[in-house]
Design a protein around this motif. Sequence first.
Motif, PDB file in Angstrom:
ATOM      1  N   GLU B 296       1.104  -1.485   0.256  1.00  0.00           N
ATOM      2  CA  GLU B 296      -0.050   0.220  -0.021  1.00  0.00           C
ATOM      3  C   GLU B 296       1.091   1.171   0.386  1.00  0.00           C
ATOM      4  O   GLU B 296       2.114   1.593   0.299  1.00  0.00           O
ATOM      5  N   GLY B 297       0.531   2.398  -0.714  1.00  0.00           N
ATOM      6  CA  GLY B 297       1.116   3.924   0.251  1.00  0.00           C
ATOM      7  C   GLY B 297       0.620   4.323  -1.676  1.00  0.00           C
ATOM      8  O   GLY B 297      -0.603   4.270  -1.865  1.00  0.00           O
ATOM      9  N   THR B 298       1.381   5.197  -1.811  1.00  0.00           N
ATOM     10  CA  THR B 298       0.737   6.211  -2.961  1.00  0.00           C
ATOM     11  C   THR B 298       2.526   7.025  -4.095  1.00  0.00           C
ATOM     12  O   THR B 298       3.249   6.362  -3.325  1.00  0.00           O
ATOM     13  N   PHE B 299       1.980   6.532  -5.393  1.00  0.00           N
ATOM     14  CA  PHE B 299       3.013   7.912  -5.858  1.00  0.00           C
ATOM     15  C   PHE B 299       2.573   9.254  -6.562  1.00  0.00           C
ATOM     16  O   PHE B 299       1.177   9.720  -6.317  1.00  0.00           O
ATOM     17  N   VAL B 306      -1.084  13.010  -6.434  1.00  0.00           N
ATOM     18  CA  VAL B 306      -0.958  11.649  -5.558  1.00  0.00           C
ATOM     19  C   VAL B 306      -1.696  10.913  -5.887  1.00  0.00           C
ATOM     20  O   VAL B 306      -3.289  11.221  -5.225  1.00  0.00           O
ATOM     21  N   GLN B 307      -1.506   9.494  -6.084  1.00  0.00           N
ATOM     22  CA  GLN B 307      -2.445   8.950  -6.504  1.00  0.00           C
ATOM     23  C   GLN B 307      -2.144   7.621  -5.573  1.00  0.00           C
ATOM     24  O   GLN B 307      -0.931   7.143  -5.150  1.00  0.00           O
ATOM     25  N   ARG B 308      -2.682   6.857  -5.239  1.00  0.00           N
ATOM     26  CA  ARG B 308      -2.910   5.127  -4.016  1.00  0.00           C
ATOM     27  C   ARG B 308      -2.309   4.500  -5.172  1.00  0.00           C
ATOM     28  O   ARG B 308      -2.634   4.029  -5.959  1.00  0.00           O
ATOM     29  N   VAL B 309      -1.379   3.350  -4.343  1.00  0.00           N
ATOM     30  CA  VAL B 309      -0.957   1.855  -4.853  1.00  0.00           C
ATOM     31  C   VAL B 309      -1.448   1.578  -3.988  1.00  0.00           C
ATOM     32  O   VAL B 309      -0.972   0.972  -2.646  1.00  0.00           O
ATOM     33  N   ARG B 310      -2.136   0.222  -4.716  1.00  0.00           N
ATOM     34  CA  ARG B 310      -2.701  -0.711  -3.410  1.00  0.00           C
ATOM     35  C   ARG B 310      -2.119  -2.405  -3.025  1.00  0.00           C
ATOM     36  O   ARG B 310      -1.243  -2.729  -4.796  1.00  0.00           O
ATOM     37  N   GLU B 344      -0.525   6.118   8.119  1.00  0.00           N
ATOM     38  CA  GLU B 344      -0.420   6.728   8.598  1.00  0.00           C
ATOM     39  C   GLU B 344       0.773   7.723   8.953  1.00  0.00           C
ATOM     40  O   GLU B 344       1.182   8.234   8.656  1.00  0.00           O
ATOM     41  N   VAL B 345       1.860   6.864   7.192  1.00  0.00           N
ATOM     42  CA  VAL B 345       3.208   6.887   7.783  1.00  0.00           C
ATOM     43  C   VAL B 345       2.778   8.869   6.074  1.00  0.00           C
ATOM     44  O   VAL B 345       3.606   9.247   6.830  1.00  0.00           O
ATOM     45  N   MET B 346       1.325   8.649   5.690  1.00  0.00           N
ATOM     46  CA  MET B 346       1.786   9.863   4.794  1.00  0.00           C
ATOM     47  C   MET B 346       0.521  10.618   6.018  1.00  0.00           C
ATOM     48  O   MET B 346       1.307  12.267   5.491  1.00  0.00           O
ATOM     49  N   ASP B 347       0.411  10.587   6.811  1.00  0.00           N
ATOM     50  CA  ASP B 347      -0.124  11.536   8.176  1.00  0.00           C
ATOM     51  C   ASP B 347       0.854  12.369   8.930  1.00  0.00           C
ATOM     52  O   ASP B 347       1.056  13.109   8.902  1.00  0.00           O
ATOM     53  N   GLU B 348       2.186  11.694   9.041  1.00  0.00           N
ATOM     54  CA  GLU B 348       3.234  12.334   9.071  1.00  0.00           C
ATOM     55  C   GLU B 348       3.908  12.855   8.283  1.00  0.00           C
ATOM     56  O   GLU B 348       4.380  14.155   8.458  1.00  0.00           O
ATOM     57  N   HIS B 361      -4.576   9.092   3.231  1.00  0.00           N
ATOM     58  CA  HIS B 361      -5.232   8.077   1.974  1.00  0.00           C
ATOM     59  C   HIS B 361      -6.541   7.778   2.206  1.00  0.00           C
ATOM     60  O   HIS B 361      -7.259   7.686   1.018  1.00  0.00           O
ATOM     61  N   ALA B 362      -7.203   8.576   3.083  1.00  0.00           N
ATOM     62  CA  ALA B 362      -8.385   7.776   3.243  1.00  0.00           C
ATOM     63  C   ALA B 362      -9.411   9.308   2.015  1.00  0.00           C
ATOM     64  O   ALA B 362     -10.243   8.762   1.496  1.00  0.00           O
ATOM     65  N   ARG B 363      -8.639  10.172   1.908  1.00  0.00           N
ATOM     66  CA  ARG B 363      -9.489  11.612   0.673  1.00  0.00           C
ATOM     67  C   ARG B 363      -8.869  10.501   0.324  1.00  0.00           C
ATOM     68  O   ARG B 363      -9.830  11.326  -1.015  1.00  0.00           O
ATOM     69  N   LEU B 364      -7.270   9.833  -0.402  1.00  0.00           N
ATOM     70  CA  LEU B 364      -7.657   9.744  -2.152  1.00  0.00           C
ATOM     71  C   LEU B 364      -8.902   8.308  -2.526  1.00  0.00           C
ATOM     72  O   LEU B 364      -8.827   8.044  -2.941  1.00  0.00           O
ATOM     73  N   ASP B 365      -8.796   7.554  -1.358  1.00  0.00           N
ATOM     74  CA  ASP B 365      -9.997   6.122  -1.628  1.00  0.00           C
ATOM     75  C   ASP B 365     -10.739   6.749  -1.708  1.00  0.00           C
ATOM     76  O   ASP B 365     -12.184   6.064  -2.131  1.00  0.00           O
TER      77      ASP B 365
END
Lengths: 377, 527
Positions: B296-299, B306-310, B344-348, B361-365
């Motif tokens: 999971e993450g983002t690119f 900013v887009q999600r990687v799943r 949570e890393v994205m929140d940091e 991530h919540a917003r992107l999802d």
Amino acid sequence: MDQIKVEIDGSEFTAPAGSTILEIARANGVYIPTLCYDPRLTPYGACRLCLVEVEGARALLPSCYARAEDGMKIQTTNEKLERIRKTLVELLVSDHPMECMGCEKSGRCELQELAQRYDITESGYAGEKHEYIEFSENPFVTRDYNKCIMCGRCIRICREVQGVGVYDFVNRGFEAVPGTPFERPMQETPCEFCGQCISTCPTGAIKARPYEGDGRVAARDILRNACAYFHMSEEEMTKALGLEEWKVRTTCAYCGCGCQLDLHVIDNRIVEVTSPLMEGAGQGNLCVKGRFGYDFVGSRERLTRPLIRKGKKFVETDWDTALDLVAKKLGGTKKKSGADSIAVLASARITNEENYLIQKFARAGIGTNNVDHCARL
Amino acid sequence: MTNTIDDLETAGAILVIGSNTTEAHPIIGLRIKKAVMRNDCRLIVAEPKHIRLCYYADRWLQHKPGTDVALLNGLMNVIIEEDLYDHEFVAERTEGFEELAELVKEYTPEKVSGITGVAADDIREAARTFAAADNAAICYAMGITQHTTGTDNVVSVANLSMLTGNVGRPGTGVNPLRGQNNVQGACDVGALPNVYTGYQSVTDPDIRKKFEEAWGVALPGKPGLTATEMMDAAAKGDIKAMYIVGENPMLSDPNLKHAGEALEKLDFLVVQDIFLTETAELADVILPSASFAEKEGTFTNTDRRVQRVRKAVESPGEAKPDAWIVSEISKRMGYEMPSLEPAEVMDEIAQVTPQYGGISHARLDEGVTIHWPCPDSESPGTPILHTKYFTRGKGWFCPVPYVEPAERPDEEYPLVLTTGRVLWQYHTGTMTRKSEGINELDPHGKVWISPADAERYGVENGVTAVVSTRRGDIEIEAMVTPRIQEGVIFVPFHYAESPANVLTNNVVDPVSKVPEYKVSAAKVKPA
């Protein structure tokens, strides 16, 4: 932008001036069948399935082509329209192999969907049938003209979107097919193997060769049928059955365009890659790498265990041993020669979150700003 | 990019310079083609070799590699001489116009023609086309940056954009096309030696204090070494240990002999990757990591989206996500990072990075499209930059004189070698060369050589040739083609068996430290 009001099947909708009737209908969830339409392409008006009745018009209008006008009153369905549509589908089916059971496209085939809708199991129009051989002379694209319905979407997407023009109609009349120049194999044409033709083909005429077989067909059919029976979406159904995700939306790992991908997964394997229509940078289009370049994920050459060098060879080890060694060596170097004698390369291919942690490790964990990645290379 | 991929379609004119867009960024290539084919956009391509976009172009300026500044100054000369520039924009939003005008005065089309090899009238017409458009965009890639004058090239691109008032509206802008899926994101989150996340300087004591508080540890204030400098320092023995994650410098670094010597000299090298790369082969420890489809993450893509990687599949064997591996190493070295999920890393990241402040991530999802800067959770993001003012306030015209590349052709090495990508492969081929179908269609690299040069040096189409520079030589199949100009050869850098970077020059731009991959003096002969 100017707005217009139209009435479709008794309901009033507002839309930007210049919209086609089909665009307004689709935007508002009104179903009009189509076969030659793809939002990525300019309207073509070939299949005639999208005919609608407009009050005061002299004839039925193809809704993909006809621009809506303010105050238009449109009927998308009535007995006459449905009769015409059914006849059109029957005519197409009359020269279509009725072998959906063995067809890769089954469950996603636009012709199959319409045949189901109009309850056509066999065509009432007996006549000559094509018997072409399948072309699969290249690694990526298979062409089976027996299933072609002459909608021209492959020709148009290759020309209008990809700007290449590998296909055009060759031959005349009953023998016409979307062919390559002089029937050359595709790799001898300027084909870029983007697979946009695969993404737009409404039937099983053009298929992605690497994704053939795989037992996917059966799985998909069963799932589709179950969804229809229980009136559930695919997502709800996969969840309810505790199956693996049917497809996973993610971002392409190749260039910086950032196209959105749907990875289709069965048994922990990526069995197909598609891109959602009209979303993200690609709008449903991909390149050869994005569509076909993902076999590396399941490659047998993947590294699966930590390795430690012993002389000229590498030997497998467990994570604890490898991580302890790395920490000991980096820690020792730091103690002996200072934090700035260590350098860290993060990566332009891993996630933001991982890059963040790696630079944090370099700065806070090791104590050096010697952290970079190959942005310059 | 200052603008988005979407709004390229609305440009009235596009200048593509130093980008083989349809091969390196195929999907952006589609947008440019669409602008031309459907929206009557006028396309100008400035590129030493014939690329597919040339088929769509109004005008193809086939300049010599390394003469970009001269060409851009020439375009600006015409635009100022013929009074085609945007007076209002220049007056209100920029400064330094007089100095720019003074400098470009000497870059007459005739003089520039002598430097670049482009006909003077083509320069005039291209300048008129670009200046006449209501909205004109410039797209560039490594053809602009990978020079010892890379920074000068980028500044010149910006000058042209500001001079014609093409900033801050849809269909305009200075649009660098970033080459790798998350090269933008890696820069954004601080994988750079001089800045923390969001380009916050490590030398600024206030910023450093902020990060020291966030991370609970004292931080170094001295900027670190760039990737190219690391190799030099390793060769000198100043860098003794390296931790390389998901990179393959043994194919991507300039002058591979030098890179190899540098890595061999290290006391300790740890490489973390999904395959046994050319670089991993030199390692003391190799750590198997998860691919993009296994986590999971983002690119962040080239237009700052900013887009999600799943996660779609499980990793093979014991391969682990990079985040887990680095956290474990850090813990064992005495700095324990909190164990966090990627969200949570994205929140940091959002907490310490103004541009990412509103990204989660919540917003992107939820399906929201966010281009940074996105300062808070209410912000919709910023698709177009510099709409009202630039980061420094007014845009500054920095006049740039033309400087020759570091290495020029001479009697011994009479050709100019330029390197780049082809459609089929990606970077060092770690991923694409594992793809069976792709390698059936594109089994190996080829050196492009003009028919005249092929005849002169006895090289035949389809036959192996030897390409040499002062750094080394490689054997590679020759492709004789009129698509490359006389005096220039092109070698793609993806192929381990014919590694272009054995040949390239490890001199760098003094500011950006980008190596000059696009110009080396070379020679060819039959194998």
